[in-house]
Design a protein around this motif. Structure first.
Motif, PDB file in Angstrom:
ATOM      1  N   ARG A   1       0.838  -1.208   0.000  1.00 44.31           N
ATOM      2  CA  ARG A   1       0.000   0.000   0.000  1.00 44.31           C
ATOM      3  C   ARG A   1       0.874   1.260   0.000  1.00 44.31           C
ATOM      4  O   ARG A   1       0.605   2.210  -0.737  1.00 44.31           O
ATOM      5  N   ALA A   2       1.928   1.258   0.799  1.00 40.31           N
ATOM      6  CA  ALA A   2       2.843   2.404   0.827  1.00 40.31           C
ATOM      7  C   ALA A   2       3.466   2.634  -0.547  1.00 40.31           C
ATOM      8  O   ALA A   2       3.624   3.780  -0.988  1.00 40.31           O
ATOM      9  N   LEU A   3       3.792   1.539  -1.235  1.00 44.85           N
ATOM     10  CA  LEU A   3       4.405   1.667  -2.559  1.00 44.85           C
ATOM     11  C   LEU A   3       3.421   2.176  -3.608  1.00 44.85           C
ATOM     12  O   LEU A   3       3.841   2.745  -4.617  1.00 44.85           O
ATOM     13  N   ARG A   4       2.131   2.012  -3.369  1.00 44.78           N
ATOM     14  CA  ARG A   4       1.151   2.601  -4.287  1.00 44.78           C
ATOM     15  C   ARG A   4       1.127   4.118  -4.144  1.00 44.78           C
ATOM     16  O   ARG A   4       0.888   4.828  -5.104  1.00 44.78           O
ATOM     17  N   PHE A   5       1.399   4.618  -2.930  1.00 42.82           N
ATOM     18  CA  PHE A   5       1.429   6.059  -2.709  1.00 42.82           C
ATOM     19  C   PHE A   5       2.752   6.671  -3.148  1.00 42.82           C
ATOM     20  O   PHE A   5       2.781   7.779  -3.664  1.00 42.82           O
ATOM     21  N   ILE A   6       3.848   5.941  -2.906  1.00 41.02           N
ATOM     22  CA  ILE A   6       5.178   6.428  -3.286  1.00 41.02           C
ATOM     23  C   ILE A   6       5.891   5.304  -4.030  1.00 41.02           C
ATOM     24  O   ILE A   6       6.673   4.549  -3.441  1.00 41.02           O
ATOM     25  N   PRO A   7       5.602   5.148  -5.325  1.00 37.85           N
ATOM     26  CA  PRO A   7       6.204   4.055  -6.086  1.00 37.85           C
ATOM     27  C   PRO A   7       7.742   4.097  -6.048  1.00 37.85           C
ATOM     28  O   PRO A   7       8.348   5.158  -6.163  1.00 37.85           O
ATOM     29  N   GLY A   8       8.325   2.924  -5.847  1.00 33.49           N
ATOM     30  CA  GLY A   8       9.780   2.815  -5.864  1.00 33.49           C
ATOM     31  C   GLY A   8      10.483   3.260  -4.604  1.00 33.49           C
ATOM     32  O   GLY A   8      11.722   3.280  -4.573  1.00 33.49           O
ATOM     33  N   HIS A   9       9.743   3.599  -3.558  1.00 32.73           N
ATOM     34  CA  HIS A   9      10.398   4.038  -2.319  1.00 32.73           C
ATOM     35  C   HIS A   9      11.322   2.926  -1.840  1.00 32.73           C
ATOM     36  O   HIS A   9      10.886   1.794  -1.625  1.00 32.73           O
ATOM     37  N   PRO A  10      12.617   3.217  -1.664  1.00 36.73           N
ATOM     38  CA  PRO A  10      13.573   2.144  -1.377  1.00 36.73           C
ATOM     39  C   PRO A  10      13.327   1.393  -0.073  1.00 36.73           C
ATOM     40  O   PRO A  10      13.443   0.163  -0.041  1.00 36.73           O
ATOM     41  N   LEU A  11      12.982   2.081   0.989  1.00 41.32           N
ATOM     42  CA  LEU A  11      12.776   1.377   2.263  1.00 41.32           C
ATOM     43  C   LEU A  11      11.488   0.562   2.254  1.00 41.32           C
ATOM     44  O   LEU A  11      11.433  -0.526   2.836  1.00 41.32           O
ATOM     45  N   ALA A  12      10.470   1.069   1.578  1.00 45.58           N
ATOM     46  CA  ALA A  12       9.228   0.295   1.465  1.00 45.58           C
ATOM     47  C   ALA A  12       9.451  -0.935   0.584  1.00 45.58           C
ATOM     48  O   ALA A  12       8.919  -2.012   0.871  1.00 45.58           O
ATOM     49  N   THR A  13      10.250  -0.793  -0.464  1.00 43.55           N
ATOM     50  CA  THR A  13      10.549  -1.936  -1.330  1.00 43.55           C
ATOM     51  C   THR A  13      11.362  -2.982  -0.572  1.00 43.55           C
ATOM     52  O   THR A  13      11.087  -4.184  -0.672  1.00 43.55           O
ATOM     53  N   ALA A  14      12.338  -2.533   0.196  1.00 45.19           N
ATOM     54  CA  ALA A  14      13.121  -3.474   1.019  1.00 45.19           C
ATOM     55  C   ALA A  14      12.216  -4.153   2.038  1.00 45.19           C
ATOM     56  O   ALA A  14      12.286  -5.375   2.227  1.00 45.19           O
ATOM     57  N   GLY A  15      11.349  -3.377   2.682  1.00 48.03           N
ATOM     58  CA  GLY A  15      10.410  -3.950   3.649  1.00 48.03           C
ATOM     59  C   GLY A  15       9.492  -4.969   3.016  1.00 48.03           C
ATOM     60  O   GLY A  15       9.210  -6.026   3.602  1.00 48.03           O
ATOM     61  N   LEU A  16       9.046  -4.694   1.796  1.00 44.92           N
ATOM     62  CA  LEU A  16       8.205  -5.639   1.070  1.00 44.92           C
ATOM     63  C   LEU A  16       8.954  -6.948   0.842  1.00 44.92           C
ATOM     64  O   LEU A  16       8.440  -8.032   1.099  1.00 44.92           O
ATOM     65  N   GLY A  17      10.206  -6.846   0.407  1.00 49.68           N
ATOM     66  CA  GLY A  17      11.025  -8.040   0.203  1.00 49.68           C
ATOM     67  C   GLY A  17      11.240  -8.813   1.492  1.00 49.68           C
ATOM     68  O   GLY A  17      11.140 -10.042   1.524  1.00 49.68           O
ATOM     69  N   HIS A  18      11.502  -8.110   2.579  1.00 54.85           N
ATOM     70  CA  HIS A  18      11.744  -8.763   3.866  1.00 54.85           C
ATOM     71  C   HIS A  18      10.471  -9.445   4.382  1.00 54.85           C
ATOM     72  O   HIS A  18      10.539 -10.546   4.939  1.00 54.85           O
ATOM     73  N   ALA A  19       9.325  -8.783   4.195  1.00 55.94           N
ATOM     74  CA  ALA A  19       8.056  -9.404   4.609  1.00 55.94           C
ATOM     75  C   ALA A  19       7.803 -10.678   3.806  1.00 55.94           C
ATOM     76  O   ALA A  19       7.350 -11.690   4.348  1.00 55.94           O
ATOM     77  N   ARG A  20       8.135 -10.639   2.530  1.00 59.47           N
ATOM     78  CA  ARG A  20       7.936 -11.828   1.688  1.00 59.47           C
ATOM     79  C   ARG A  20       8.888 -12.953   2.078  1.00 59.47           C
ATOM     80  O   ARG A  20       8.512 -14.122   2.011  1.00 59.47           O
ATOM     81  N   ILE A  21      10.098 -12.618   2.483  1.00 58.98           N
ATOM     82  CA  ILE A  21      11.006 -13.655   2.984  1.00 58.98           C
ATOM     83  C   ILE A  21      10.378 -14.311   4.211  1.00 58.98           C
ATOM     84  O   ILE A  21      10.314 -15.530   4.318  1.00 58.98           O
ATOM     85  N   GLY A  22       9.916 -13.499   5.145  1.00 59.98           N
ATOM     86  CA  GLY A  22       9.300 -14.028   6.361  1.00 59.98           C
ATOM     87  C   GLY A  22       8.086 -14.892   6.071  1.00 59.98           C
ATOM     88  O   GLY A  22       7.841 -15.886   6.759  1.00 59.98           O
ATOM     89  N   ALA A  23       7.341 -14.522   5.035  1.00 62.58           N
ATOM     90  CA  ALA A  23       6.134 -15.269   4.677  1.00 62.58           C
ATOM     91  C   ALA A  23       6.438 -16.510   3.840  1.00 62.58           C
ATOM     92  O   ALA A  23       5.540 -17.283   3.540  1.00 62.58           O
ATOM     93  N   GLY A  24       7.701 -16.684   3.463  1.00 63.35           N
ATOM     94  CA  GLY A  24       8.069 -17.841   2.642  1.00 63.35           C
ATOM     95  C   GLY A  24       7.798 -17.650   1.166  1.00 63.35           C
ATOM     96  O   GLY A  24       7.802 -18.615   0.405  1.00 63.35           O
ATOM     97  N   LEU A  25       7.590 -16.431   0.740  1.00 64.11           N
ATOM     98  CA  LEU A  25       7.343 -16.115  -0.673  1.00 64.11           C
ATOM     99  C   LEU A  25       8.678 -15.737  -1.325  1.00 64.11           C
ATOM    100  O   LEU A  25       8.917 -14.589  -1.695  1.00 64.11           O
ATOM    101  N   TYR A  26       9.536 -16.729  -1.466  1.00 69.56           N
ATOM    102  CA  TYR A  26      10.930 -16.465  -1.819  1.00 69.56           C
ATOM    103  C   TYR A  26      11.124 -15.905  -3.220  1.00 69.56           C
ATOM    104  O   TYR A  26      11.947 -15.012  -3.415  1.00 69.56           O
ATOM    105  N   LEU A  27      10.407 -16.415  -4.195  1.00 67.30           N
ATOM    106  CA  LEU A  27      10.602 -15.899  -5.556  1.00 67.30           C
ATOM    107  C   LEU A  27      10.178 -14.439  -5.662  1.00 67.30           C
ATOM    108  O   LEU A  27      10.903 -13.619  -6.231  1.00 67.30           O
ATOM    109  N   SER A  28       9.028 -14.109  -5.107  1.00 69.04           N
ATOM    110  CA  SER A  28       8.583 -12.715  -5.193  1.00 69.04           C
ATOM    111  C   SER A  28       9.453 -11.807  -4.323  1.00 69.04           C
ATOM    112  O   SER A  28       9.677 -10.653  -4.678  1.00 69.04           O
ATOM    113  N   ALA A  29       9.976 -12.323  -3.215  1.00 71.56           N
ATOM    114  CA  ALA A  29      10.907 -11.542  -2.401  1.00 71.56           C
ATOM    115  C   ALA A  29      12.165 -11.240  -3.202  1.00 71.56           C
ATOM    116  O   ALA A  29      12.649 -10.100  -3.228  1.00 71.56           O
TER     117      ALA A  29
END
Length: 140
Positions: free
Chosen positions: A19-47
Motif C-alpha cells: 500500500r505504501a508503494l502505491r502512494f510512493i512508487p519505488g520508495h527504497p525502504l518500502a521496497t526493502a520492507g516488502l522483500g523482507h516481509a515476503r522472505i518471512g512469509a516464505g514467498l521467496y521468488l517474489s521476495a
C-alpha cells in the motif's frame, strides 16, 4: 508495516508495504520492507524479484545491512536460507533463488552463503550481467 514485520505478521506487513508503494512508487525502504516481509512469509521468488528490482534501480542500496527489527528474526532467515539452498538446482528459478541466498547471506554477514548464492546467480544470469558483477565487487 514495520510494526507488523517486527511482530512476525508477514502477510499484513506485505500488504501495508505494498500500500505504501502505491502512494510512493519505488520508495527504497518500502521496497526493502516488502522483500523482507515476503522472505518471512516464505514467498521467496517474489521476495527475490522485489529485492533484485530495488538493487538494480537503486544500486546505492546494495551495501545496506538492515537492523534486526527491519528483518525477520535471524533464526527465520537461516531457516529460509536452508530451504532456498535446496531449490538452487531448479532449472527455471535457480538464479532467482541464488540471488536471494546471497542477499540473506549479506544481511547475516555470512560470506559462504554469499559466495554460494552469487555463484548460482552468475551461472544462471551469465558473467556479463552488470548486477552480478556489481554484487560480487561490493558483497565480496
Amino acid at each position: 508495516a514495520q510494526d507488523k514485520l517486527a511482530a512476525g505478521e508477514y502477510f499484513w506487513a506485505e500488504r501495508r508495504f505494498d500500500r505504501a508503494l502505491r502512494f510512493i512508487p519505488g520508495h527504497p525502504l518500502a521496497t526493502a520492507g516488502l522483500g523482507h516481509a515476503r522472505i518471512g512469509a516464505g514467498l521467496y521468488l517474489s521476495a527475490s524479484l522485489a529485492l533484485q528490482s530495488l538493487l538494480s534501480l537503486q544500486p546505492e542500496m546494495i551495501d545496506v545491512q538492515y537492523a534486526p527489527s527491519l528483518l525477520p528474526p535471524r533464526i527465520e532467515l537461516v531457516k529460509s536460507a536452508v530451504l532456498i539452498t535446496s531449490r538452487l538446482e531448479e532449472s527455471r528459478d535457480g538464479g532467482t533463488y541464488g540471488f536471494l541466498l546471497a542477499y540473506i547471506g549479506h544481511q547475516l554477514s555470512d560470506r559462504e552463503m554469499i559466495v554460494r548464492g552469487l555463484s548460482v546467480f552468475e551461472e544462471r544470469e551469465g558473467s556479463r550481467d552488470p548486477l552480478v558483477q556489481l554484487l560480487k565487487r561490493i558483497w565480496l
